[in-house]
Enzyme design. Structure first.
Site, mmCIF file in Angstrom:
data_model
loop_
_atom_site.group_PDB
_atom_site.id
_atom_site.type_symbol
_atom_site.label_atom_id
_atom_site.label_comp_id
_atom_site.label_asym_id
_atom_site.label_seq_id
_atom_site.Cartn_x
_atom_site.Cartn_y
_atom_site.Cartn_z
ATOM 1 N N LYS A 22 -8.289 4.261 -0.055
ATOM 2 C CA LYS A 22 -9.073 3.496 0.916
ATOM 3 C C LYS A 22 -10.021 4.362 1.727
ATOM 4 O O LYS A 22 -10.920 3.834 2.394
ATOM 5 C CB LYS A 22 -8.138 2.730 1.856
ATOM 6 C CG LYS A 22 -7.203 1.760 1.155
ATOM 7 C CD LYS A 22 -7.946 0.659 0.446
ATOM 8 C CE LYS A 22 -6.986 -0.398 -0.089
ATOM 9 N NZ LYS A 22 -7.667 -1.501 -0.769
ATOM 10 N N SER B 154 2.900 0.603 -4.632
ATOM 11 C CA SER B 154 1.884 -0.091 -5.425
ATOM 12 C C SER B 154 1.352 0.819 -6.529
ATOM 13 O O SER B 154 1.081 0.363 -7.644
ATOM 14 C CB SER B 154 0.745 -0.590 -4.535
ATOM 15 O OG SER B 154 0.170 0.458 -3.797
#
Length: 300
Positions: free
Chosen positions: A47, A261
């Site tokens: 991110k 994830s």
């Protein structure tokens, strides 16, 4: 002399081959599985790319200026990345996140100077997103909106995709990514398909009832606006227990200490490797495992 700033260290992350976890069957099929280590970014996740892209481009458009307050709903990694970039570039940062997400994430955001608002876990990310929009309407700050901001996926079109193509020398056949905001898979898919339409793009989603931080199966009303289903060739479900087991295996067998994830995406990549031949399969290792220690996934 000219020196790097912390912004200059975002991107160009390593691409590493799994050596011990892939099965004998996958090796006999001449398949290679590669993980892109996005935890090597300065704020610890993929991110960082989107956070820098969204803030710099909003500045360039004149939408924000240093001193402004930015608001974002986040499950963790985007919030940490935005908090880092905001402090570098002179913004106040308010982050909304469900109360059940890991303590390490909250502490990381706070370390960068962000204000954190915890929302009820029963409302999930949907409630956090709704509250962020209300705060913006009330004049409390400006939302960058990772879920609808095209500069999220553009970051991956301009950097992540080209890096994967470069480092595999154009041999990549399959790309696997967890799907949260979908920015990573949208941007990488667009770039790779422009290079070779045959590259197969695979999205990892949680099985029904599984809660895996960073990946979601969104209700239709909350589907990220940047998502375009035509850019994903197939989706594969992964259970929470399988993702957590794979996180432990990656650390214990490959020395790759990653989040849940990322491990879910790896589990899908391994599943694909049992079905294909002569494949180069790349999955995104989207963050580091140290921000999940309090969850009990990595017992001492």
């Amino acid at each position: 002399m000219s020196y790097l700033t912390i912004e200059d260290t975002i991107g160009n992350t390593p691409l590493v081959q799994l050596k011990r976890i892939p099965s004998d069957a996958a090796r006999q099929r001449n398949n290679i599985i590669l993980g892109k280590l996005e935890g090597n970014n300065p704020a610890g996740s993929v991110k960082d790319r989107a956070a820098l892209s969204m803030i710099k481009r909003a500045e360039a458009r004149g939408d924000i200026k240093p001193g402004d307050t930015l608001i974002e709903a986040t499950s963790g990694n985007t919030g940490i990345a935005l908090a880092m970039v905001a402090t570098i570039r002179g913004y106040k940062m308010v982050l909304l996140m469900p109360e059940n997400l890991s303590e390490e994430r909250r502490q990381s955001m706070a370390a960068y100077g962000a204000k954190i608002i915890l929302t009820p876990k029963t409302g999930g990310m949907e409630y956090a997103r709704d509250l962020a929009q209300k705060m913006e309407k009330d004049g409390e700050g400006i939302i960058l909106d990772q879920f609808a901001n095209p500069n999220n996926s553009l970051a991956h079109y301009e950097t992540t995709g080209p890096e994967i193509w470069r480092d595999t020398k154009g041999t990549i056949t399959h790309f696997v990514s967890a799907m949260g905001t979908t920015g990573t898979i949208m941007g990488v898919s667009r770039y790779l398909k422009e290079q070779n339409q045959a590259v197969c793009i695979i999205g990892a989603q949680p099985e029904e009832g599984s809660q895996i931080p960073g990946i979601r199966k969104w209700p239709e009303a909350y589907m990220p606006k940047i998502y375009d289903g035509t850019r994903v060739d197939q989706t594969e479900s992964v259970s929470q227990s399988a993702a957590e087991r794979m996180a432990r295996r990656l650390a214990n067998e490959e020395g790759i200490f990653c989040g849940i994830s990322a491990a879910g995406a790896c589990a899908v990549a391994l599943r694909i490797s049992e079905q294909v031949e002569n494949a180069t399969i790349v999955f995104i290792v989207c963050d580091r495992g140290d921000r999940y220690l309090s969850t009990g996934v990595f017992p001492a």
